[in-house]
Scaffold this active site. Structure first.
Site, short mmCIF file in Angstrom:
data_model
loop_
_atom_site.label_atom_id
_atom_site.label_comp_id
_atom_site.label_asym_id
_atom_site.label_seq_id
_atom_site.Cartn_x
_atom_site.Cartn_y
_atom_site.Cartn_z
N CYS A 81 30.31 11.63 2.77
CA CYS A 81 31.01 10.75 3.70
C CYS A 81 30.70 9.28 3.37
CB CYS A 81 30.65 11.12 5.14
SG CYS A 81 31.80 10.42 6.37
N HIS A 175 30.77 16.82 5.43
CA HIS A 175 29.33 16.99 5.67
C HIS A 175 28.95 18.47 5.57
CE1 HIS A 175 28.56 12.94 7.51
NE2 HIS A 175 29.84 13.03 7.83
N GLU A 177 26.01 19.54 5.19
CA GLU A 177 24.68 19.70 5.77
C GLU A 177 24.71 20.08 7.24
OE1 GLU A 177 25.83 15.47 6.66
OE2 GLU A 177 26.12 16.89 5.01
#
Length: 200
Positions: A81, A175, A177
């Site tokens: 991002c 994202h 994660e």
């Protein structure tokens, strides 16, 4: 071969989530805020957050030039991002004074997928990630307007480029994660391992 040590640039953004994902992908994960900490890692993740703020804090902490130097020397780096924006050689719509680290020959548009309240999740097929598509979390996400000849497009969403690799540099608009699926981090850990000198 020993376990690679991978830093997460801990100036702003979702640092903790990346540390967890890297550890789950069999790396030693460390927060990195200062040049001496950057010098000790085999690779680096630049997390999501606010790209203008990360740029300003990188200067404040004396990190911008060391980051540019290490990325320029081929240190593996992965940006998500805002981290994607930081790795772009050019931003289409930069804020006043905003700078990037560079490393990927691409032009990025900030907040291209909309504002915070327009955030969404989507299944994304990422080249180099085996199995089912990756669940991408898009939060005020950029997209890549165009790439140069050396940059490889790894994923698109609705016709827009959302994952790119150039040499040892990897970037995603989304994202990974935040999902509990650590395969993209695993891809990056493999890139770091491949870049290390045998026996190191």
């Amino acid at each position: 071969m020993s376990t690679p040590v991978i830093g997460v640039l801990a100036l702003q953004g979702d640092v903790r989530e990346h540390l967890i994902a890297l550890a789950a992908a069999d790396a030693v994960a460390r927060a990195v805020r200062r040049p001496e900490e950057l010098a000790e890692v085999d690779g680096l993740v630049i997390p999501g957050g606010e790209s203008t703020t990360i740029s300003k804090l990188a200067h404040l902490f004396g990190m911008m030039e060391p980051l540019r130097a290490r990325v320029g020397d081929g240190m593996p780096v992965y940006g998500t991002c805002a981290g994607m924006i930081m790795l772009a050689d050019k931003i289409l719509d930069p804020r006043s004074g905003q700078e990037t680290i560079g490393g990927i020959d691409m032009i990025v548009r900030r907040n291209a997928f909309g504002r915070q309240n327009e955030s969404f999740e989507a299944a994304v097929h990422v080249e180099g990630v085996e199995g089912d598509p990756v669940e991408g979390v898009f939060i005020r996400a950029p997209w890549v307007e165009s790439v140069g000849a050396e940059a490889e497009v790894l994923a698109t969403h609705e016709g827009h480029i959302v994952a790119v690799r150039q040499g040892n540099a990897l970037a995603t608009s989304f994202h990974p994660e935040l999902t509990g699926d650590h395969r993209v981090h695993g891809l990056f850990v493999d890139m770091v391992r491949a870049n290390r000198t045998p026996g190191s």
